[in-house]
Design a protein around this motif. Structure first.
Motif: not given
Ligand SMILES: C[S@@+](CC[C@H](N)C(=O)[O-])C[C@H]1O[C@@H](n2cnc3c(N)ncnc32)[C@H](O)[C@@H]1O
Length: 358
Positions: A78, A90, A130, A132, A155, A159, A179-180, A200, A202, A261
């Motif tokens: 992203f 948002d 996530g 970001g 991940q 970011l 981390c993933h 958010s 995600l 995923t």
């Protein structure tokens, strides 16, 4: 001076020879003593400004010209500019009633063990999945009324580094970890002591397995779950066009592609997570959080349309001409500030069965 002397030749613009202060004075005097003429010039110049090209539109032309020559964008990464552009929309869209439920729950959750034991409770540990560049924390940290500690997981190290910088001013302890997040390890990736799991924009990227793993992990930690701004599948543009439904359906089909995923649930993600949490005795509320993009939000509209354009071209390459007509029209309307777009999102809050609160 320079190129402006040519590009500035537009209705409403007065020019003077560079260095000619008397000439400048005459222009200013004319306008200051004649408000009618000044008003008319202002109106003309505002109209003329709408047709001016910006560096951004030129960059977009370059991007489009290169489109067929470059590999398709990686669906798991992203762009920080896109995240920055969407952040104000948002924050405005978030469902405030659901937020107040979360705040009340957080206060009860924080106070409860302290009241029972007579000791100060530790800060409420919030984990943002996530993260970001940290938009969710930027919104929630100042809104929450209890002492907090945050762990931010993503991940994308680039970011996360931006998140660290851009959250520095917030007066709470926070850590970032790259981390993933994956279905098999999710419960272990969420730290012990977590009281609230949040995310958010995600979960529409995630697969059934991942969302089930999230419900399992939340139950294991006995934590609250607050998931906002998940795409809900409905989009409305005004003025309407005959191909709006086709575009929406094609974008929604594209939403199910794998984003790292497994096949993503897209617009069904919130409902699926709700079922998974209810199976585990969570009390779940879902509430709408739509983007209502006004004609003035043309930069975000343009970026959104460009994203849809990539999706439609990938999903239906044989319908290129049909898509080009629609995107040509919509991008023009966005630039002319004559377009409104509503995009449905959903927020979800789930409180655990064993709340610790009487
Ligand atoms: C649409 S962005 C939303 C970012 C941020 N929450 C916001 O609201 O601006 C999705 C984020 O999730 C991250 N992400 C996606 N899949 C992930 C995964 N499996 N593990 C960790 N991070 C992931 C991406 O790197 C990206 O930062």
């Amino acid at each position: 001076g320079g190129a402006l002397s040519t590009t500035g030749l537009r209705p409403g613009v007065r020019q003077y020879q560079a260095g000619d202060v008397a000439g400048l004075r005459a222009c200013l005097e004319d306008w200051l003593t004649n408000p009618g003429a000044l008003g008319e010039a202002a109106t003309q110049v505002q109209q003329a400004a709408r047709s001016l090209r910006s560096w951004q539109s030129t960059a977009i032309d370059f991007q489009r010209a290169l489109e067929d020559l470059l590999p398709p964008p990686d669906p798991t990464t992203f762009d920080s500019d896109w995240l920055a552009l969407r952040e104000p929309a948002d924050h405005l869209a978030r469902n405030k009633r659901l937020l107040s439920e979360v705040l009340v729950w957080a206060e009860q959750d924080y106070c409860h063990p302290g009241v029972l034991s007579g000791h100060h409770a530790p800060p409420l540990l919030v984990v943002d999945l996530g993260t970001g560049t940290g938009s969710n924390a930027r919104y929630l940290v100042p809104a929450m009324t209890v002492p907090q500690r945050w762990v931010l997981l993503d991940q994308d190290e680039h970011l996360l580094a931006l998140a660290g910088e851009r959250l520095q001013h917030l007066d709470v302890p926070l850590e970032t970890h790259a981390c993933h997040l994956n279905a098999k390890r999710l419960a272990g990736q969420i730290p012990d002591g977590t009281r609230l799991i949040t995310a958010s924009a995600l979960i529409d990227l995630m697969s059934e397995d991942w969302l089930e793993a999230l419900a399992v992990a939340a139950t294991r930690h006995n934590a609250g779950v607050f998931i906002v701004l998940s795409y809900a599948g409905n989009v409305e543009l005004s003025p309407a066009d005959q191909d709006d439904d086709w575009i929406r359906e094609t974008v929604n089909e594209h939403q199910h592609n794998d984003k790292g995923t497994g096949a993503a649930l897209g617009p069904s993600a919130t409902n699926y997570l709700k079922q998974q949490l209810e199976l585990r005795d969570y009390q779940v509320s879902v509430a709408p959080s739509p983007w209502r993009l006004t004609p003035a939000q043309s930069a975000l509209q343009r970026a959104l349309l460009e994203g849809w354009r990539d999706a439609v071209m990938q999903q239906s390459p044989s319908e290129r001409q049909r898509a080009e007509r629609w995107f040509g029209l919509r991008l023009k309307q966005a630039d002319e500030q004559s377009l409104s777009i509503r995009v449905e999102h959903e927020d979800l809050f789930a409180r655990p069965a064993r709340d610790g609160v009487a």
